[in-house]
Design an enzyme around this catalytic site. Structure first.
Site, PDB file in Angstrom:
ATOM      1  N   CYS A 123      -5.935   0.160   7.040  1.00 38.86           N
ATOM      2  CA  CYS A 123      -5.774   0.712   5.693  1.00 38.86           C
ATOM      3  C   CYS A 123      -6.992   1.580   5.346  1.00 38.86           C
ATOM      4  O   CYS A 123      -8.122   1.088   5.342  1.00 38.86           O
ATOM      5  CB  CYS A 123      -5.632  -0.426   4.682  1.00 38.86           C
ATOM      6  SG  CYS A 123      -5.381   0.145   2.992  1.00 38.86           S
ATOM      7  N   ASP A 177       0.444   3.816   1.682  1.00 34.42           N
ATOM      8  CA  ASP A 177       0.416   4.415   3.022  1.00 34.42           C
ATOM      9  C   ASP A 177       1.827   4.717   3.527  1.00 34.42           C
ATOM     10  O   ASP A 177       2.704   3.856   3.517  1.00 34.42           O
ATOM     11  CB  ASP A 177      -0.292   3.442   3.982  1.00 34.42           C
ATOM     12  CG  ASP A 177      -0.651   4.103   5.300  1.00 34.42           C
ATOM     13  OD1 ASP A 177       0.253   4.656   5.960  1.00 34.42           O
ATOM     14  OD2 ASP A 177      -1.832   4.067   5.667  1.00 34.42           O
ATOM     15  N   CYS A 187       0.847  -1.198   0.000  1.00 31.31           N
ATOM     16  CA  CYS A 187       0.000   0.000   0.000  1.00 31.31           C
ATOM     17  C   CYS A 187       0.883   1.249   0.000  1.00 31.31           C
ATOM     18  O   CYS A 187       1.991   1.245   0.516  1.00 31.31           O
ATOM     19  CB  CYS A 187      -0.905   0.014   1.226  1.00 31.31           C
ATOM     20  SG  CYS A 187      -2.061   1.410   1.260  1.00 31.31           S
ATOM     21  N   ARG A 191       2.977   4.924   6.302  1.00 31.78           N
ATOM     22  CA  ARG A 191       3.408   4.184   7.493  1.00 31.78           C
ATOM     23  C   ARG A 191       3.898   2.786   7.175  1.00 31.78           C
ATOM     24  O   ARG A 191       4.227   2.017   8.071  1.00 31.78           O
ATOM     25  CB  ARG A 191       2.239   4.126   8.498  1.00 31.78           C
ATOM     26  CG  ARG A 191       1.792   5.483   8.994  1.00 31.78           C
ATOM     27  CD  ARG A 191       0.435   5.419   9.651  1.00 31.78           C
ATOM     28  NE  ARG A 191      -0.617   5.053   8.697  1.00 31.78           N
ATOM     29  CZ  ARG A 191      -1.902   4.946   9.015  1.00 31.78           C
ATOM     30  NH1 ARG A 191      -2.289   5.145  10.260  1.00 31.78           N
ATOM     31  NH2 ARG A 191      -2.792   4.629   8.102  1.00 31.78           N
ATOM     32  N   HIS A 213      -2.081  -4.026   5.000  1.00 33.15           N
ATOM     33  CA  HIS A 213      -1.848  -3.602   6.382  1.00 33.15           C
ATOM     34  C   HIS A 213      -3.174  -3.312   7.058  1.00 33.15           C
ATOM     35  O   HIS A 213      -4.131  -2.872   6.414  1.00 33.15           O
ATOM     36  CB  HIS A 213      -0.924  -2.378   6.437  1.00 33.15           C
ATOM     37  CG  HIS A 213      -1.532  -1.128   5.886  1.00 33.15           C
ATOM     38  ND1 HIS A 213      -2.051  -0.127   6.673  1.00 33.15           N
ATOM     39  CD2 HIS A 213      -1.746  -0.722   4.602  1.00 33.15           C
ATOM     40  CE1 HIS A 213      -2.519   0.849   5.915  1.00 33.15           C
ATOM     41  NE2 HIS A 213      -2.356   0.516   4.644  1.00 33.15           N
TER      42      HIS A 213
HETATM   43 CO    CO Z   1      -3.387   1.243   3.059  1.00 34.63          CO
END
Ligand code: CO
Length: 267
Positions: A139, A82, A80, A84, A136
């Protein structure tokens, strides 16, 4: 000399509480004006970049000049976008060790030329040995798909995750609403996208010519920084369906016992 406080090249810093420690240090003695200028030119990022490069070079002299000549990563990470979930840092690997493709909610679409090109290059040219699809928990893409939240253009992209949700709607609705159901869709999505990787012509062709490529499904915990293996590891065309079925059944069993535990039926 705080700029060199990075202990290694994987982005881990001395101050665990403050991953941006370099920024704080490098700006601490700067005037307000230069701080302001820094915000427009992002000098703090260049500062920490220099510190990072110097740190790697100090620990491993010649690192960059060697890497410049060739990359030989063993892994392709499909994860992803993201912020993080940074692939290299999570696995503690250096530049050159992991080929990476990321998009919103780690979706693998059969006709996505971007993802397919990455996969083909990784397999055919770089000869990666492992492909991991990594979702994750927490998400926001999966959350939006689960709850029909409108975001914008991404709604169309997340349609693919909604398809996964709809396909398993009955089972998902049998789970408690909220984080359990969300976590379940995060994991389900990984298995389905992992299956999609296995079904690409790129992977099929690699297996057909006897190239060793293993496709894995993982999920990452934002809360503890740990990766969980969803036990879908596939290394041949013949295994795809059974590996998917097996992993899906284990996933469902895991949630069933979790729900039982939570409702006090089991210890
Ligand atoms: Co995500």
């Amino acid at each position: 000399e705080q700029a060199g406080s990075c202990r290694n090249g994987t982005g881990r810093h001395k101050s665990q509480d403050d991953p941006l420690c370099l920024r704080e240090e490098s700006l601490s003695d700067a005037s307000a004006l230069s701080k302001l200028q820094g915000m427009t030119t992002l000098t703090h990022l260049f500062d920490s970049n220099r510190a990072w490069a110097r740190d790697i070079e100090q620990r491993t002299p010649g690192f960059f000049t060697r890497l410049q000549k060739q990359q030989t990563p063993d892994y392709l990470w499909i994860g992803c976008s993201d912020s993080r979930v940074p692939a290299n840092e999570i696995c503690g690997v250096l530049p050159g060790e992991m080929f990476v493709h990321r998009n919103v909610a780690n979706v693998v679409v059969h006709t996505d030329l971007n993802c397919l090109s990455v996969m083909e290059f990784a397999i055919d040219s770089l000869k990666v040995k492992h492909i991991m699809v990594v979702g994750h928990y927490g998400c926001s893409g999966v959350h939006a798909a689960m709850n029909d939240v409108r975001i914008g253009l991404a709604d169309n992209w997340l349609r693919h995750v909604k398809d996964v949700r709809n396909q398993h709607r009955e089972w998902l609705q049998s789970l408690p609403d909220g984080s359990v159901r969300h976590d379940a869709l995060c994991e389900l999505n990984v298995l389905v996208q992992c299956n999609h990787v296995c079904e690409t012509t790129v992977v099929h062709d690699a297996w057909a010519r006897g190239q060793d490529v293993v496709v894995h499904g993982w999920v990452y915990g934002l809360n503890n920084g740990l990766i969980k293996d969803l036990k879908m590891s596939v290394s041949s065309s013949q295994q795809v369906q059974s590996a998917f079925d097996q992993a899906l059944s284990e996933l469902k069993q895991r949630y069933a016992s979790q729900v039982q535990t939570q409702s006090g039926i089991a210890p």
